[in-house]
Design an enzyme around this catalytic site. Structure first.
Site, PDB file in Angstrom:
ATOM      1  N   GLY A 159       0.782  -1.231   0.000  1.00 47.28           N
ATOM      2  CA  GLY A 159       0.000   0.000   0.000  1.00 47.28           C
ATOM      3  C   GLY A 159       0.816   1.284   0.000  1.00 47.28           C
ATOM      4  N   ASN A 162       1.440   3.040  -2.651  1.00 46.62           N
ATOM      5  CA  ASN A 162       0.681   3.970  -3.508  1.00 46.62           C
ATOM      6  C   ASN A 162      -0.511   4.533  -2.739  1.00 46.62           C
ATOM      7  OD1 ASN A 162       1.673   4.220  -6.430  1.00 46.62           O
ATOM      8  ND2 ASN A 162       1.963   2.056  -5.962  1.00 46.62           N
ATOM      9  N   MET A 171      -4.344  -7.092  -6.845  1.00 41.04           N
ATOM     10  CA  MET A 171      -3.832  -8.190  -7.653  1.00 41.04           C
ATOM     11  C   MET A 171      -4.905  -9.122  -8.239  1.00 41.04           C
ATOM     12  SD  MET A 171      -0.940  -7.089  -7.533  1.00 41.04           S
ATOM     13  CE  MET A 171       0.245  -8.166  -8.292  1.00 41.04           C
ATOM     14  N   ARG A 172      -6.169  -8.737  -8.112  1.00 38.51           N
ATOM     15  CA  ARG A 172      -7.233  -9.572  -8.680  1.00 38.51           C
ATOM     16  C   ARG A 172      -7.772  -8.908  -9.935  1.00 38.51           C
ATOM     17  NH1 ARG A 172     -12.183  -9.092  -6.845  1.00 38.51           N
ATOM     18  NH2 ARG A 172     -13.209 -10.857  -7.823  1.00 38.51           N
ATOM     19  N   ASN A 211      -6.025   2.551 -12.887  1.00 38.67           N
ATOM     20  CA  ASN A 211      -5.046   1.548 -12.476  1.00 38.67           C
ATOM     21  C   ASN A 211      -3.639   2.090 -12.724  1.00 38.67           C
ATOM     22  OD1 ASN A 211      -4.104  -1.012 -11.576  1.00 38.67           O
ATOM     23  ND2 ASN A 211      -3.828  -1.670 -13.687  1.00 38.67           N
ATOM     24  N   HIS A 248       0.456   0.854 -13.442  1.00 38.79           N
ATOM     25  CA  HIS A 248       1.303  -0.284 -13.818  1.00 38.79           C
ATOM     26  C   HIS A 248       2.768   0.166 -13.835  1.00 38.79           C
ATOM     27  CE1 HIS A 248       2.334  -4.125 -15.412  1.00 38.79           C
ATOM     28  NE2 HIS A 248       3.046  -3.545 -16.357  1.00 38.79           N
TER      29      HIS A 248
HETATM   30  C1  GRF Z   1       2.917  -1.128  -7.636  1.00 42.47           C
HETATM   31  O1  GRF Z   1       4.194  -1.234  -8.219  1.00 42.47           O
HETATM   32  C2  GRF Z   1       1.860  -1.090  -8.682  1.00 42.47           C
HETATM   33  O2  GRF Z   1       2.253  -0.482  -9.866  1.00 42.47           O
HETATM   34  C3  GRF Z   1       1.623  -2.568  -8.944  1.00 42.47           C
HETATM   35  O3  GRF Z   1       1.710  -3.156  -7.671  1.00 42.47           O
HETATM   36  C4  GRF Z   1       2.574  -2.390  -6.838  1.00 42.47           C
HETATM   37  C5  GRF Z   1       1.845  -2.098  -5.566  1.00 42.47           C
HETATM   38  O4  GRF Z   1       2.661  -1.515  -4.608  1.00 42.47           O
HETATM   39  N1  GRF Z   1       0.375  -2.761  -9.629  1.00 42.47           N
HETATM   40  P1  GRF Z   1       2.036  -0.861  -3.312  1.00 42.47           P
HETATM   41  O5  GRF Z   1       1.143  -1.908  -2.657  1.00 42.47           O
HETATM   42  O6  GRF Z   1       1.282   0.359  -3.699  1.00 42.47           O
HETATM   43  O7  GRF Z   1       3.216  -0.547  -2.434  1.00 42.47           O
END
Ligand code: GRF
Length: 208
Positions: free
Chosen positions: A11, A13, A89-90, A106, A108
């Protein structure tokens, strides 16, 4: 507007989004953090920030459709206007995506359409790419596929290591995601087919 962030893990982000809300860079209210993983550290970050969390445990459901149906019901009840996927991740079902058409963002950790999937950073590195980066896009029913909102490149150096690259990617994510959310909430993203144009100002219908 009210929004929800969906997470599965650490988490970071989510944390960047929480901080951007606190600083007033994002004006919408982060009302909910949603996960299907009870042990996601991001849930602790949400609780610390006083944000309501919803966990839809996969083991309580027989199929992905029923999880998504329950999630959609809850989100509508809470009057959530848009959704931010941050390391969720789903794959969301087509049904769910339809409920929030063009209202799901989203992120990436690579330059789409290259290196889709769960290991974007590592895949770009081991492929020997000289440039990788970060993409923020609208989610659709295909993985890492919808119209691109923002994209920023990042150099992979001659003597780089994966361990050195990863934090640079995450730093860029934490800068780019709040920026994309801010543009979205200001109605400054105009979508035509796959192309997203960034408007200088909100269209008349949304101007204050
Ligand atoms: C990030 O690198 C995002 O781009 C990818 O999964 C990671 C999640 O990281 N989809 P966090 O849980 O936000 O630390």
């Amino acid at each position: 507007m009210k929004f929800a962030v969906f997470i599965s893990g650490n988490g970071t982000n989510l944390q960047a989004i929480i901080d951007a809300c606190k600083r007033g860079h994002i004006k919408s209210r982060l009302a909910l953090v949603v996960s299907t993983n009870t042990t996601a550290f991001g849930l602790k970050r949400a609780q610390k920030a006083g944000i309501t969390t919803f966990v839809f445990e996969s083991k309580n459901y027989t199929n992905p459709q029923s999880i998504d149906r329950d999630m959609a019901i809850q989100l509508k009840k809470e009057k959530i206007d848009f959704i931010v996927l941050a390391g969720y991740m789903r794959m969301l079902t087509r049904y769910f995506i339809k409920q929030y058409h063009r209202k799901i963002l989203n992120i990436h950790p690579a330059l789409l359409p290259s290196f889709k999937g769960t290991h974007g950073i590592k895949d770009a590195f081991t492929y020997g790419a000289k440039v990788t980066g970060v993409t923020v896009h609208f989610a659709d029913d295909k993985m890492d596929h919808g119209p691109i909102i923002l994209q920023e490149p990042l150099k992979i150096y001659e003597h780089d290591t994966l361990a050195a690259l990863e934090p640079r990617i995450h730093k860029l994510e934490h800068k780019l995601y709040p920026k994309a959310i801010s543009l979205f909430e200001q109605h400054r993203l105009k979508i035509k087919g796959r192309r997203v144009t960034i408007l200088d100002a909100p269209p008349a219908a949304h101007a204050k």
